[in-house]
Design an enzyme around this catalytic site. Structure first.
Site, PDB file in Angstrom:
ATOM      1  N   HIS A   6      36.092  41.289  46.533  1.00 11.19           N
ATOM      2  CA  HIS A   6      36.252  42.662  46.045  1.00 11.19           C
ATOM      3  C   HIS A   6      35.282  43.605  46.756  1.00 11.19           C
ATOM      4  CE1 HIS A   6      39.099  42.169  42.716  1.00 11.19           C
ATOM      5  NE2 HIS A   6      38.567  40.974  42.568  1.00 11.19           N
TER       6      HIS A   6
ATOM      7  N   CYS B  22      42.448  40.635  46.111  1.00  8.22           N
ATOM      8  CA  CYS B  22      42.608  39.721  44.980  1.00  8.22           C
ATOM      9  C   CYS B  22      44.094  39.621  44.580  1.00  8.22           C
ATOM     10  CB  CYS B  22      41.702  40.168  43.838  1.00  8.22           C
ATOM     11  SG  CYS B  22      41.395  38.885  42.612  1.00  8.22           S
TER      12      CYS B  22
ATOM     13  N   GLU C 250      35.495  46.727  46.882  1.00  6.45           N
ATOM     14  CA  GLU C 250      35.333  47.951  46.081  1.00  6.45           C
ATOM     15  C   GLU C 250      34.337  47.751  44.941  1.00  6.45           C
ATOM     16  OE1 GLU C 250      37.498  45.739  45.663  1.00  6.45           O
ATOM     17  OE2 GLU C 250      38.331  45.700  43.632  1.00  6.45           O
TER      18      GLU C 250
END
Lengths: 238, 84
Positions: A205, A88, A207
C-alpha cells in the site's frame, strides 16, 4: 495531470489514494464509480484501482469487480498505453480481468496480515518505479488475506525474462529470503507489470506509506515516479 | 427446470492452505491415516432450459466467464432435472 480513483462496492482504500494524490503530491484527482463507462477516460493520466474488499470478496477476490462496466473502459485505456495502478484488491481485480497474468491465493498461513513489510525494487525502468534505484528497499504497509501470488511455471519464467517482476518481498538488507515472504508468494513476488509496463499491480500500500506520520513515507516514490514519467522526467530509470 | 451442481477445486499442484490447516487439526484430534485434505466449493444453480445439452452448454459459458478462474481452479458439474 489528472488521476482517477475507481470505487467498487466494498472498496475501502479509495479515500487514502484520493487524499495522497490531492494533499501529498498535490495533483488533480476524481472518484470514478464502477458502474460508469468512462467516456472521457482519455482526460485521465493514471487510473488507480484501490484496496478493500470489492463485493465482499465473494466468489474470488476481485472476480465480480473485474466484470464491472468501468473495467471495459480501463481495458481500452490500458491498450492505448494509459497508466493503471492496482493496489491490493485492485491488483486482484487486474488479475481477474486478465490485464495481468496469474492469481492471488489465500495466504499460506491463512492469517490476514496487517503489518509493515519490505520490498526490493527489481525493475526501475517502469513508469511506476522510475525514481527508485534498482535494488532499493522500500518499507511499506501491507494488509491482506489473499496475497499469495501464483502463476504457472512458464508464466513465471516469462515474467522474469521480460522484467515484469517489479517488487519482491525482502528482509531489511534487501535479501530475498523465505522468512521475509509474508504470504507464500512464488519467488517472493510482491508486484508485477504487464509486458508493456503501463499496467502495474502490487499487494503493498504505497498510499498508506506516503507520510512520516504513518511511520513510512517510502511508498511515496511510486506516486513521484508516476508524475516523473508523465512529465517525461525520470531519475534512475530510462 | 434444472438443478446444476458445480464442484470447484484448487488445481492439484497448488497448495491448499485451508486444507493443510484442517488436516493438522484432524491429526491433533487423533485421527490417523489422513493423507491429504483439499477444500473446494459447490455452486448450486437453478436454471431454466430445454434439455440437458442446452443447460450444460450454458453452464460451461458461465464457468468460463465468471464462476471459474482456470489459472487456479478445476471444475466439474452435474445436472438434474427438478420439478418447478
Amino acid at each position: 495531470m489528472k488521476f482517477g480513483v475507481v470505487i467498487f462496492p466494498g472498496s475501502s482504500g479509495e479515500g487514502d489514494c484520493f487524499y495522497v494524490i490531492k494533499n501529498i503530491i498535490n495533483k488533480e484527482v476524481d472518484y470514478i464509480w464502477h458502474k460508469d463507462l468512462i467516456k472521457d477516460i482519455d482526460t485521465y493520466d493514471c487510473i488507480i484501482l484501490p484496496g478493500g474488499s470489492s463485493y465482499g470478496d465473494y466468489l474470488r477476490p476481485g472476480a465480480i469487480a473485474s466484470k464491472s462496466p468501468v473495467m471495459e473502459s480501463i481495458k481500452e485505456f490500458a491498450a492505448r498505453g494509459g497508466l493503471v495502478l492496482g493496489i491490493c484488491n485492485g491488483f486482484q481485480i487486474l488479475l481477474e480481468s486478465g490485464l495481468l497474468p496469474g492469481i492471488l491465493l489465500q495466504n499460506e498461513n491463512i492469517r490476514f496480515k496487517c503489518q509493515y513489510t519490505q520490498v526490493r525494487v527489481e525493475n526501475n525502468k517502469t513508469p511506476f518505479t522510475g525514481q527508485c534505484s534498482k535494488g532499493q528497499v522500500l518499507k511499506v504497509a501491507m494488509a491482506h488475506g489473499y496475497g499469495r501470488y501464483y502463476a504457472p511455471e512458464d508464466v513465471i519464467k516469462d515474467l522474469n525474462k521480460n522484467g515484469q517482476i517489479i517488487f519482491r518481498y525482502c528482509d531489511a538488507q534487501g535479501e530475498i529470503e523465505i522468512s521475509a515472504n509474508p504470504n507464500g508468494s512464488v519467488e517472493n513476488i510482491a508486484g508485477i507489470s504487464n509486458k508493456k509496463g503501463n499496467v502495474f499491480g502490487t499487494m503493498i500500500h504505497p498510499e498508506r506509506s506516503s507520510e512520516e506520520i504513518l511511520n513510512s513515507s517510502q511508498g511515496r516514490v511510486i506516486f513521484d515516479s508516476i508524475i516523473g514519467y508523465l512529465k517525461g522526467v525520470t531519475v534512475n530509470g530510462k | 427446470m434444472f438443478l446444476v451442481k458445480i464442484y470447484v477445486q484448487l488445481k492439484k499442484d497448488i497448495l491448499d492452505a485451508q486444507g493443510k490447516a484442517t488436516k493438522k487439526a484432524l491429526e491433533s484430534l487423533g485421527f490417523e491415516g489422513v493423507q491429504d485434505v483439499r477444500i473446494g466449493k459447490e455452486i448450486r444453480i437453478l436454471l431454466d432450459g430445454r434439455d440437458i445439452s442446452e443447460v450444460s452448454e450454458k453452464v460451461r459459458q458461465m464457468c468460463d466467464k465468471l464462476l471459474i478462474n482456470p489459472v487456479m481452479e478445476d471444475y466439474d458439474f452435474k445436472i438434474m432435472e427438478v420439478e418447478k
